[in-house]
Scaffold this motif. Structure first.
Motif, PDB file in Angstrom:
ATOM      1  N   ARG A 351     -11.364  10.818   8.784  1.00 32.49           N
ATOM      2  CA  ARG A 351     -10.619   9.942   9.680  1.00 32.49           C
ATOM      3  C   ARG A 351     -10.093   8.737   8.899  1.00 32.49           C
ATOM      4  NH1 ARG A 351     -12.794   9.190  15.038  1.00 32.49           N
ATOM      5  NH2 ARG A 351     -14.769   9.775  14.049  1.00 32.49           N
ATOM      6  N   LYS A 352      -8.883   8.266   9.245  1.00 34.08           N
ATOM      7  CA  LYS A 352      -8.251   7.205   8.466  1.00 34.08           C
ATOM      8  C   LYS A 352      -7.762   6.074   9.355  1.00 34.08           C
ATOM      9  CE  LYS A 352      -6.759  10.864   5.421  1.00 34.08           C
ATOM     10  NZ  LYS A 352      -7.183  11.899   6.389  1.00 34.08           N
ATOM     11  N   ARG A 353      -7.760   4.886   8.788  1.00 35.63           N
ATOM     12  CA  ARG A 353      -7.136   3.723   9.404  1.00 35.63           C
ATOM     13  C   ARG A 353      -5.948   3.335   8.544  1.00 35.63           C
ATOM     14  NH1 ARG A 353      -7.934  -1.681   8.429  1.00 35.63           N
ATOM     15  NH2 ARG A 353      -9.897  -1.322   7.326  1.00 35.63           N
ATOM     16  N   ARG A 367      -1.153   1.753   3.296  1.00 35.91           N
ATOM     17  CA  ARG A 367      -2.534   1.897   2.853  1.00 35.91           C
ATOM     18  C   ARG A 367      -3.343   2.632   3.911  1.00 35.91           C
ATOM     19  NH1 ARG A 367      -3.468  -4.221   0.468  1.00 35.91           N
ATOM     20  NH2 ARG A 367      -2.174  -3.962  -1.411  1.00 35.91           N
ATOM     21  N   LEU A 368      -4.069   3.643   3.458  1.00 39.69           N
ATOM     22  CA  LEU A 368      -4.924   4.430   4.340  1.00 39.69           C
ATOM     23  C   LEU A 368      -6.366   4.223   3.922  1.00 39.69           C
ATOM     24  CD1 LEU A 368      -2.885   7.784   4.346  1.00 39.69           C
ATOM     25  CD2 LEU A 368      -2.521   5.721   5.722  1.00 39.69           C
ATOM     26  N   GLU A 373     -16.476   5.838   9.642  1.00 39.77           N
ATOM     27  CA  GLU A 373     -16.169   4.954  10.759  1.00 39.77           C
ATOM     28  C   GLU A 373     -14.974   4.088  10.374  1.00 39.77           C
ATOM     29  OE1 GLU A 373     -17.467   5.092  13.689  1.00 39.77           O
ATOM     30  OE2 GLU A 373     -18.953   6.603  13.174  1.00 39.77           O
ATOM     31  N   ALA A 374     -13.821   4.668  10.329  1.00 41.15           N
ATOM     32  CA  ALA A 374     -12.622   3.945   9.909  1.00 41.15           C
ATOM     33  C   ALA A 374     -12.075   3.151  11.075  1.00 41.15           C
ATOM     34  CB  ALA A 374     -11.566   4.917   9.387  1.00 41.15           C
ATOM     35  N   THR A 375     -12.762   2.070  11.423  1.00 44.63           N
ATOM     36  CA  THR A 375     -12.357   1.232  12.540  1.00 44.63           C
ATOM     37  C   THR A 375     -12.413  -0.214  12.104  1.00 44.63           C
ATOM     38  OG1 THR A 375     -14.632   1.109  13.358  1.00 44.63           O
ATOM     39  CG2 THR A 375     -13.248   2.866  14.235  1.00 44.63           C
ATOM     40  N   GLU A 383      -1.839  -7.355   5.827  1.00 43.11           N
ATOM     41  CA  GLU A 383      -1.893  -5.955   6.245  1.00 43.11           C
ATOM     42  C   GLU A 383      -1.687  -5.869   7.754  1.00 43.11           C
ATOM     43  OE1 GLU A 383      -5.582  -4.367   4.861  1.00 43.11           O
ATOM     44  OE2 GLU A 383      -4.783  -3.933   2.864  1.00 43.11           O
ATOM     45  N   ARG A 384      -0.657  -5.156   8.160  1.00 42.54           N
ATOM     46  CA  ARG A 384      -0.364  -4.970   9.582  1.00 42.54           C
ATOM     47  C   ARG A 384      -0.913  -3.633  10.056  1.00 42.54           C
ATOM     48  NH1 ARG A 384       3.816  -2.533  12.356  1.00 42.54           N
ATOM     49  NH2 ARG A 384       5.154  -2.286  10.514  1.00 42.54           N
ATOM     50  N   GLY A 385      -1.805  -3.660  11.030  1.00 45.65           N
ATOM     51  CA  GLY A 385      -2.361  -2.422  11.561  1.00 45.65           C
ATOM     52  C   GLY A 385      -1.288  -1.573  12.223  1.00 45.65           C
ATOM     53  N   LEU A 386      -1.356  -0.267  12.036  1.00 47.04           N
ATOM     54  CA  LEU A 386      -0.292   0.628  12.483  1.00 47.04           C
ATOM     55  C   LEU A 386      -0.676   1.495  13.679  1.00 47.04           C
ATOM     56  CD1 LEU A 386       0.960   1.798   8.966  1.00 47.04           C
ATOM     57  CD2 LEU A 386       2.066   0.162  10.500  1.00 47.04           C
ATOM     58  N   GLN A 387      -1.956   1.699  13.929  1.00 42.76           N
ATOM     59  CA  GLN A 387      -2.360   2.639  14.971  1.00 42.76           C
ATOM     60  C   GLN A 387      -2.755   1.915  16.255  1.00 42.76           C
ATOM     61  OE1 GLN A 387      -4.955   3.738  11.907  1.00 42.76           O
ATOM     62  NE2 GLN A 387      -4.560   5.929  12.095  1.00 42.76           N
TER      63      GLN A 387
END
Length: 441
Positions: A351-353, A367-368, A373-375, A383-387
């Protein structure tokens, strides 16, 4: 706002998804928790970025993803799956979780644009539906973004319905609008998604009448001087003269659909100005793509209409995305990363963030972060969160759907496209504009 309940979507599925579920119900693995990722291994055609589109459509279709009596009867009569699996499918609703990039977001090779978590049976069955929607819509949106960039400040209308399947035409209009087009000729797209519509008359309208002047006069009588007259059915200079004589110098616009467009546009502009129609706008159509739009940048053109090229992804009708299992629970209930490792089709397990790394407001990397526990929040303010959450325990986020979701996706795309480095907007083949970097938490 969402569409009213439509027909069941259950059989919009490849057969192997159901036969895998059938076998998994038999051997006890159907209820094993799994994580699937939807991503593209590469960008098509040497393009420098991709545009995600289709998320809102996918969520609406997911509401109707079920198996009705007719579909169940077909599966049973054709012996595609066992009676036990038919009974399981009769009560199927997706009850898992989905996270993904916001619609309109940019993506790069390896970007986990959608992550689906649930039991194996719950999640594997969505593969075809998710890929068919996101591959098509993202291909159109990526092409449309290139075209709207090439057009600069000039508006571009989508008019490719006659070059696509009836359902694909509506979806393509929506994807193009998200990526920067300003209007569509497709009325169903206007009704369903709140997209501005445009269109006046075709060459058949002129040919219907005894004289070009009669056609122009009838169109002006019906629509007023704010309409746009198509001036190239016969002789273009004569068409311009007739248009201004019939409508007066207050005529809103003329459209050119043939010829050497840069040359013809310059001649038409000069003739309109000489006749006093200095405010009359010029729209050009005729098999335009991003390269043709770029070539018209210095021409006296006010707007464009693009058809075949945009609805077919400008030569790349699919985004090439795949849907792969990246993690599963083992017998002890622990998460285990899994990945395909065959030549040229590898994927990264786990699992990736995903975050977009920014420097002075410009994107420098995708960046992945990978781990069990990719949370959590991004590690740095650059870094701007994408999900974002799309489905929580089967509950679908309605804000991504309907006209409101379409408008939000369009606005988001405009914002994130401004983060790209300048070289990302070149039309030549190249490597992705920013690298994708996978780190381990």
């Amino acid at each position: 706002m969402t569409d009213p309940a439509g027909p069941s979507m259950g059989l919009h599925t490849d057969r192997y998804e159901l036969t895998m579920i059938d076998a998994a119900l038999r051997d006890g693995t159907a209820h094993r928790r799994c994580v699937f990722e939807l991503f593209a291994r590469r960008l098509p055609g040497g393009r420098r970025y991709g545009v995600l589109a289709g998320t809102g459509r996918l969520l609406t279709l997911l509401r109707d993803f079920r198996f009705d009596d007719d579909e169940l009867r077909y599966l049973r009569d054709e012996r595609i799956v066992s009676p036990e699996t038919v009974r399981w499918l009769a009560s199927y609703r997706f009850r898992g979780f989905m996270r993904g990039y916001r619609e309109g977001e940019l993506y790069f090779p390896g970007s986990p644009v959608a992550t689906v978590e649930g039991t194996f049976a719950d999640a594997v069955i969505l593969e075809t539906l998710a890929l068919s929607v996101l591959n098509h819509d993202s291909a159109v949106a990526t092409a449309a973004a290139r075209m709207s960039t090439a057009a600069g400040e000039r508006p571009v209308a989508e008019m490719g319905s006659r070059r696509a399947g009836e359902g694909s035409a509506v979806a393509a209009a929506r994807a193009a609008y998200i990526a920067g087009f300003t209007a569509t000729s497709n009325l169903e797209a206007g009704r369903r998604w709140g997209i501005p519509t445009m269109g006046t008359a075709a060459h058949s309208w002129t040919l219907l009448h005894e004289r070009e002047e009669d056609a122009f006069r009838a169109q002006i009588d019906a629509m007023g001087r704010e309409t746009t007259l198509l001036i190239d059915t016969y002789d273009i200079p004569r068409g311009v003269e007739t248009a201004v004589r019939v409508a007066g110098p207050q005529l809103a616009g003329v459209r050119i659909d043939s010829g050497d467009l840069p040359t013809v546009a310059a001649q038409v502009r000069a003739q309109l100005d000489s006749l006093g129609a200095t405010a009359t706008k010029i729209t050009v159509t005729s098999d335009l793509d991003e390269y043709a739009l770029a070539a018209l940048a210095a021409s006296p053109v006010d707007s464009y209409g693009v058809g075949t090229s945009v609805v077919t992804g400008s030569g790349h009708p699919t985004a090439g995305m795949v849907y792969k299992l990246v993690a599963r629970e083992d017998a002890a209930g622990d998460w285990v990363p899994v990945a395909k490792t065959s030549a040229e089709k590898t994927s990264a397990g786990g699992r990736k963030r995903a975050v977009r790394a920014l420097e002075h407001g410009r994107a420098i990397a995708e960046r992945l972060y990978r781990g069990d526990e990719a949370t959590g929040e991004p590690a740095s303010t650059v870094e701007r969160g994408l999900q974002v959450p799309l489905v929580e325990a089967g509950e679908i986020d309605s804000t991504a759907e309907g006209p409101e979701g379409t408008a939000a996706a369009r606005n988001h795309h405009r914002e994130v496209r401004a983060e790209l480095p300048l070289h990302a907007f070149a039309l030549s083949r190249s490597e992705p504009a920013i690298p994708t970097v996978t780190d381990t938490l």
